[in-house]
Design a protein around this motif. Sequence first.
Motif, PDB file in Angstrom:
ATOM      1  N   LEU A   1      -5.502  50.434  32.936  1.00 41.30           N
ATOM      2  CA  LEU A   1      -4.961  51.851  32.919  1.00 41.30           C
ATOM      3  C   LEU A   1      -4.362  52.120  31.395  1.00 41.30           C
ATOM      4  O   LEU A   1      -4.770  53.730  31.110  1.00 41.30           O
ATOM      5  CB  LEU A   1      -3.846  51.999  33.953  1.00 41.30           C
ATOM      6  N   TYR A   2      -3.692  51.336  30.847  1.00 41.81           N
ATOM      7  CA  TYR A   2      -3.099  51.394  29.490  1.00 41.81           C
ATOM      8  C   TYR A   2      -4.088  51.855  28.679  1.00 41.81           C
ATOM      9  O   TYR A   2      -3.883  52.675  27.517  1.00 41.81           O
ATOM     10  CB  TYR A   2      -2.171  50.396  29.177  1.00 41.81           C
TER      11      TYR A   2
ATOM     12  N   LYS B   1      -1.925  58.887  35.669  1.00 41.82           N
ATOM     13  CA  LYS B   1      -2.095  57.629  35.401  1.00 41.82           C
ATOM     14  C   LYS B   1      -0.820  56.911  34.631  1.00 41.82           C
ATOM     15  O   LYS B   1      -0.710  55.790  34.827  1.00 41.82           O
ATOM     16  CB  LYS B   1      -3.386  57.340  34.388  1.00 41.82           C
ATOM     17  N   LEU B   2      -0.205  57.745  33.957  1.00 39.38           N
ATOM     18  CA  LEU B   2       1.040  57.253  33.131  1.00 39.38           C
ATOM     19  C   LEU B   2       2.046  56.874  34.278  1.00 39.38           C
ATOM     20  O   LEU B   2       2.582  55.912  34.111  1.00 39.38           O
ATOM     21  CB  LEU B   2       1.246  58.530  32.249  1.00 39.38           C
TER      22      LEU B   2
ATOM     23  N   MET C   1      -1.528  67.153  28.204  1.00 36.04           N
ATOM     24  CA  MET C   1      -2.240  66.041  28.999  1.00 36.04           C
ATOM     25  C   MET C   1      -2.684  66.599  30.293  1.00 36.04           C
ATOM     26  O   MET C   1      -1.957  67.512  30.842  1.00 36.04           O
ATOM     27  CB  MET C   1      -0.942  64.892  29.406  1.00 36.04           C
ATOM     28  N   THR C   2      -3.770  65.956  30.753  1.00 37.56           N
ATOM     29  CA  THR C   2      -4.362  66.630  32.013  1.00 37.56           C
ATOM     30  C   THR C   2      -3.366  65.869  33.252  1.00 37.56           C
ATOM     31  O   THR C   2      -2.515  65.099  33.150  1.00 37.56           O
ATOM     32  CB  THR C   2      -5.659  66.091  32.377  1.00 37.56           C
ATOM     33  N   ALA C   3      -3.649  66.569  34.476  1.00 41.80           N
ATOM     34  CA  ALA C   3      -2.876  66.070  35.697  1.00 41.80           C
ATOM     35  C   ALA C   3      -3.463  64.655  36.120  1.00 41.80           C
ATOM     36  O   ALA C   3      -2.471  63.722  36.363  1.00 41.80           O
ATOM     37  CB  ALA C   3      -3.344  67.032  36.733  1.00 41.80           C
TER      38      ALA C   3
ATOM     39  N   ALA D   1      -7.228  55.742  25.116  1.00 44.11           N
ATOM     40  CA  ALA D   1      -8.503  56.103  24.763  1.00 44.11           C
ATOM     41  C   ALA D   1      -8.385  57.828  24.943  1.00 44.11           C
ATOM     42  O   ALA D   1      -9.109  58.584  24.203  1.00 44.11           O
ATOM     43  CB  ALA D   1      -9.535  55.680  25.574  1.00 44.11           C
ATOM     44  N   ASN D   2      -7.695  58.111  26.085  1.00 44.43           N
ATOM     45  CA  ASN D   2      -7.833  59.523  26.483  1.00 44.43           C
ATOM     46  C   ASN D   2      -6.633  60.573  26.096  1.00 44.43           C
ATOM     47  O   ASN D   2      -6.975  61.825  25.634  1.00 44.43           O
ATOM     48  CB  ASN D   2      -7.731  59.843  27.855  1.00 44.43           C
ATOM     49  N   VAL D   3      -5.546  59.983  25.642  1.00 46.46           N
ATOM     50  CA  VAL D   3      -4.435  60.850  25.276  1.00 46.46           C
ATOM     51  C   VAL D   3      -3.854  60.374  24.041  1.00 46.46           C
ATOM     52  O   VAL D   3      -2.968  61.129  23.438  1.00 46.46           O
ATOM     53  CB  VAL D   3      -3.115  60.984  26.169  1.00 46.46           C
ATOM     54  N   GLY D   4      -4.319  59.238  23.369  1.00 45.21           N
ATOM     55  CA  GLY D   4      -3.717  58.472  22.123  1.00 45.21           C
ATOM     56  C   GLY D   4      -2.430  57.629  22.483  1.00 45.21           C
ATOM     57  O   GLY D   4      -2.164  57.840  23.493  1.00 45.21           O
TER      58      GLY D   4
END
Length: 290
Positions: free
Chosen positions: A226-227, A8-9, A1-3, A232-235
């Motif tokens: 956000l969720y 966001k998480l 995962m990106t920073a 969409a970005n990390v699955g």
Amino acid sequence: MTASSIFKLLLLGAIWGSSFLFMRAATPEFGVYALVEVRTVLATLFLAPFVLLRNQWRDVLTHWHHIAIIGVVNTAIPFCLFNYSSLHLEAGYNSILNATAPMFGALIAFVWLSDRLSRSAILGLFIGFFGVTQLSWAKVSEGDVSFLPIATALMATCCYGIAASYMKRYMSGIKPLAIAAGSQLFASIVLLPLAVLTWPSTSPSLDAWWQAITLAIACTGIAYILYFDLIANVGPARAITVAYLVPLFGVIWGAVFLSERLSMPVYLGGLCILLGVALTNGLVRQRRNT
């Protein structure tokens, strides 16, 4: 995962963890149904422009019957149940019980959708529900609360599990933002009569209104955006790990802002629940295999 995704998480975990704090503070003044009504109406108004800008409102109109069911099962009922439990349980305690949602989701998917449960998942369910038993016994043995508010919180997370299987079976092609906004809209429609009948005779304080507004805008509207961005970005498999952060932040916010102190048996039960969720969702196995 990106920073950026990690941030966001963490932010999502902090926001959803704080929702139990706001429910704990605002429910006594608004009442169970009125607070959910305010929350869902304002969340609908907040999310509607995003749905229109992304041209997803047609999904709401086309699939309104499915979205209405999700509005009841995933929003109206569990929000009311958690509001009720917040009248009797600490915010941190409720946030720990909320972590059982992925376990209920896996169990219901096994029964309803015939999803396979691995041995580690079955072990995780046993450990997780042992944690629930430990948590419940520790709270009831303190003598200041019955099992009913604990049961209502667990019924709320069970509703989340039912909704997850329903969406997987019937709503795979519907845009997520349309589901988010539409479900809030239909939840507000369903709860309107109850909210009117139980509206508080004494006007809620300004603080209670700010808490209700924050629940709607931050803990519902912004949190959904956000969720779905994380999905969409990390699955979805990584996005669901927010379930481990919500109890952490829920306990922290409860301790900082409400001076809540949970007993050691409660923390041990919470750890069992988180371990059970990790095993049930394959996180431990995935980490071992990578």
